[in-house]
Design a protein around this motif. Structure first.
Motif, PDB file in Angstrom:
ATOM      1  N   ASN A 152       8.898   4.835 -28.940  1.00 25.02           N
ATOM      2  CA  ASN A 152       7.615   4.704 -28.230  1.00 25.02           C
ATOM      3  C   ASN A 152       6.589   3.898 -29.015  1.00 25.02           C
ATOM      4  O   ASN A 152       5.447   4.307 -29.189  1.00 25.02           O
ATOM      5  CB  ASN A 152       7.025   6.091 -27.916  1.00 25.02           C
ATOM      6  CG  ASN A 152       7.982   6.925 -27.087  1.00 25.02           C
ATOM      7  OD1 ASN A 152       8.732   6.378 -26.263  1.00 25.02           O
ATOM      8  ND2 ASN A 152       7.982   8.227 -27.306  1.00 25.02           N
ATOM      9  N   GLY A 153       7.067   2.768 -29.563  1.00 21.23           N
ATOM     10  CA  GLY A 153       6.153   1.849 -30.235  1.00 21.23           C
ATOM     11  C   GLY A 153       5.685   2.284 -31.611  1.00 21.23           C
ATOM     12  O   GLY A 153       4.755   1.699 -32.175  1.00 21.23           O
ATOM     13  N   GLU A 154       6.299   3.339 -32.159  1.00 20.98           N
ATOM     14  CA  GLU A 154       5.959   3.699 -33.542  1.00 20.98           C
ATOM     15  C   GLU A 154       7.217   4.078 -34.302  1.00 20.98           C
ATOM     16  O   GLU A 154       8.271   4.306 -33.708  1.00 20.98           O
ATOM     17  CB  GLU A 154       4.957   4.861 -33.580  1.00 20.98           C
ATOM     18  CG  GLU A 154       5.485   6.121 -32.960  1.00 20.98           C
ATOM     19  CD  GLU A 154       4.529   7.300 -33.108  1.00 20.98           C
ATOM     20  OE1 GLU A 154       3.578   7.221 -33.894  1.00 20.98           O
ATOM     21  OE2 GLU A 154       4.777   8.318 -32.436  1.00 20.98           O
ATOM     22  N   LYS A 155       7.085   4.131 -35.620  1.00 22.28           N
ATOM     23  CA  LYS A 155       8.261   4.486 -36.427  1.00 22.28           C
ATOM     24  C   LYS A 155       8.450   5.991 -36.441  1.00 22.28           C
ATOM     25  O   LYS A 155       7.483   6.746 -36.449  1.00 22.28           O
ATOM     26  CB  LYS A 155       8.060   4.003 -37.862  1.00 22.28           C
ATOM     27  CG  LYS A 155       8.392   2.546 -38.051  1.00 22.28           C
ATOM     28  CD  LYS A 155       8.611   2.244 -39.518  1.00 22.28           C
ATOM     29  CE  LYS A 155       8.988   0.783 -39.672  1.00 22.28           C
ATOM     30  NZ  LYS A 155       8.097   0.103 -40.602  1.00 22.28           N
ATOM     31  N   LYS A 156       9.705   6.385 -36.458  1.00 21.19           N
ATOM     32  CA  LYS A 156      10.019   7.808 -36.564  1.00 21.19           C
ATOM     33  C   LYS A 156      11.087   7.967 -37.659  1.00 21.19           C
ATOM     34  O   LYS A 156      12.070   7.221 -37.681  1.00 21.19           O
ATOM     35  CB  LYS A 156      10.580   8.292 -35.223  1.00 21.19           C
ATOM     36  CG  LYS A 156      11.036   9.723 -35.241  1.00 21.19           C
ATOM     37  CD  LYS A 156      11.583  10.094 -33.864  1.00 21.19           C
ATOM     38  CE  LYS A 156      12.435  11.332 -33.945  1.00 21.19           C
ATOM     39  NZ  LYS A 156      13.151  11.572 -32.696  1.00 21.19           N
TER      40      LYS A 156
END
Ligand code: IPM
Ligand code: MG
Length: 359
Positions: A152-156
C-alpha cells in the motif's frame, strides 16, 4: 592432551582480547603439559573485507572440524550499510547454526572484588548475584524469515518468530540439567500472555518438569523478568529462555555484575565441540587502544577447558588467577573504582599469566 582450537579474532577489540586469551592458554599448556594448536578463522567484518562474505564455507568447515572455537567479537560501524544477510553478525549467526550449538550458557555472577562496580544499591548486591541464563541460540526470530516489502505504497518489514516443540524441548532439558547441578531452581521466561510461540514454550517446559521432580520450575513473563533482574537478582538460579529474550536479558544481567567485559559464554550442541566467546561486542570506539577488558575472553577460554576439554583443574587455574589479580586491585577502565590500579588490556593479560600456577 592435544587439542585443535579454531581462533576467530574478528573485528574491533576482538584481536587484542583474543591475543591475551591465547597467551593464557599457552601458559596453561606449558604448566599442565598440553598442546593447543590454533587455526585462524576469518569471520565478521574482516572476512567481508577479505572474502566478500562474513563466513565463507571453508571457514565454517575449519570450525566444525576443530575441537572447539574461541571467538573475540565481530561487527562495527564500517559494515552498517551492507545488506542484512551479508552483515558481520550474520557470520556469527551462521557459525552458531552451522556448528549446531543451540544452548548458550551465560553466567551472571558478581565477583566480590567488583561489588562497587555494580550500578545496583549495595543492599541488593549484598544479597548475592549468581545465576545462569540458558539462552536458546539457533532458533526463534533471529533465524526466522526476514523480509522488507512494499505494501500500500509504504515499506513493510517482517521477521518471523517460530519454535518447534523439539527445539524447545532440547533447550528446556539443558535448563533442567543445569539447575539440577546448582540450586535446583529453574525460571522459564517467555511472553505467554501475547505470543503463541511462548505459550508452546511454557507448555513444553511444564511437560518436561514432570521428568525433573527435583527441580522447582517457575514461569516469568519477560518484561517482569527484566524488572526482577534489577530489583531482586538473588531470586534467580537458572533462567531458560528463547533466543531474543536471552540476548536482551543477558546484557542486562551482565551489567548488574559490574561490567559486560567480565562475562564469558559457552555454546554447545550435540557434540563436545563448542563455541566460546565473551558476551560483549567489538567496541570499535576503543579498538587498538589497548584499554579493553580481556577477562571475558580469558574466562571463555577457561570455560572451553572445563566444558569441551574436560580439564576442570586447568579451568580453575585460570579463574583463580583472574580472582588473584582482582584481589591485588588491578582493574581495566570498565571496572575501575577508587583506590584501584588502572591497567590496559595487555598488562591485564600479563598480570593474569603471572598468577597462573598448578595447585
Ligand atoms: C550476542 C550478540 C549477538 C546476538 C549479535 C552480535 C548477533 O548480541 O552474542 O549477544 O544477538 O546473539
Ligand atoms: Mg547480545
Amino acid at each position: 592432551m592435544t587439542k585443535n582450537i579454531a581462533v576467530i579474532r574478528g573485528d574491533g577489540i576482538g584481536p587484542e582480547i583474543v591475543e591475551q586469551a591465547l597467551k593464557v592458554l599457552n601458559k596453561v599448556a606449558e604448566i599442565y603439559g598440553h598442546t593447543f594448536n590454533y587455526t585462524d578463522v576469518d569471520m565478521g567484518g574482516c572476512a567481508i573485507d577479505k572474502w566478500g562474505n562474513p563466513l565463507p564455507e571453508e571457514m565454517l568447515k575449519k570450525c566444525v572440524e576443530s575441537d572447539s572455537v574461541l571467538l573475540g567479537a565481530v561487527g562495527g560501524e564500517k559494515w552498517n550499510s551492507v545488506p542484512g544477510d551479508m552483515r558481520p553478525e550474520k557470520g556469527l549467526l551462521r557459525l552458531r547454526a552451522g556448528m549446531g550449538v543451540y544452548s548458550n550458557n551465560r553466567p551472571a555472577k558478581i565477583w566480590k572484588q567488583l561489588a562497587d562496580a555494580s550500578p545496583l544499591k549495595k543492599e541488593i548486591v549484598d544479597k548475592g548475584i549468581d545465576f545462569i541464563i540458558v539462552r536458546e541460540l539457533i532458533g526463534g526470530i533471529y533465524f526466522g524469515e526476514h523480509k522488507t516489502e512494499e505494501e500500500n505504497g509504504e515499506k513493510k518489514a517482517v521477521d518471523v518468530l517460530a519454535y518447534t516443540e523439539s527445539e524447545i524441548e532440547r533447550i528446556g532439558r539443558i535448563g533442567f540439567e543445569t539447575a539440577r547441578k546448582r540450586n535446583k531452581k529453574l525460571c522459564s521466561v517467555e511472553k505467554s500472555n501475547v505470543l503463541d510461540s511462548s505459550r508452546l514454550w511454557k507448555a513444553v517446559m511444564h511437560r518436561l518438569a514432570e521428568e525433573y521432580p527435583d527441580v522447582e520450575l517457575s514461569d516469568m513473563l519477560v518484561d517482569n523478568c527484566a524488572m526482577q533482574i534489577v530489583k531482586n537478582p538473588a531470586q534467580f538460579d537458572v533462567v531458560v529462555t528463547e533466543n531474543m529474550f536471552g540476548d536482551i536479558l543477558s546484557d542486562e544481567a551482565s551489567m548488574i555484575t559490574g561490567s559486560i567485559g567480565m562475562i564469558p559464554s559457552s555454546s554447545l550442541g550435540a557434540t563436545s565441540c563448542g563455541l566460546y566467546e565473551p558476551i560483549h561486542g567489538s567496541a570499535p570506539d576503543i579498538a587498538g587502544m589497548d584499554i579493553a577488558n580481556p577477562i571475558g575472553t580469558i574466562l571463555s577460554a577457561a570455560m572451553m577447558l572445563r566444558y569441551s576439554f574436560d580439564m576442570p583443574e586447568e579451568a580453575d587455574c585460570i579463574e583463580n588467577a583472574v580472582s588473584a589479580v582482582l584481589d591485588d586491585g588491578f582493574r581495566t577502565a570498565d571496572i575501575m573504582s577508587d583506590g584501584c590500579k588502572k591497567v590496559g588490556c595487555s598488562e591485564m593479560g600479563k598480570l593474569i599469566i603471572s598468577k597462573l600456577s598448578r595447585k
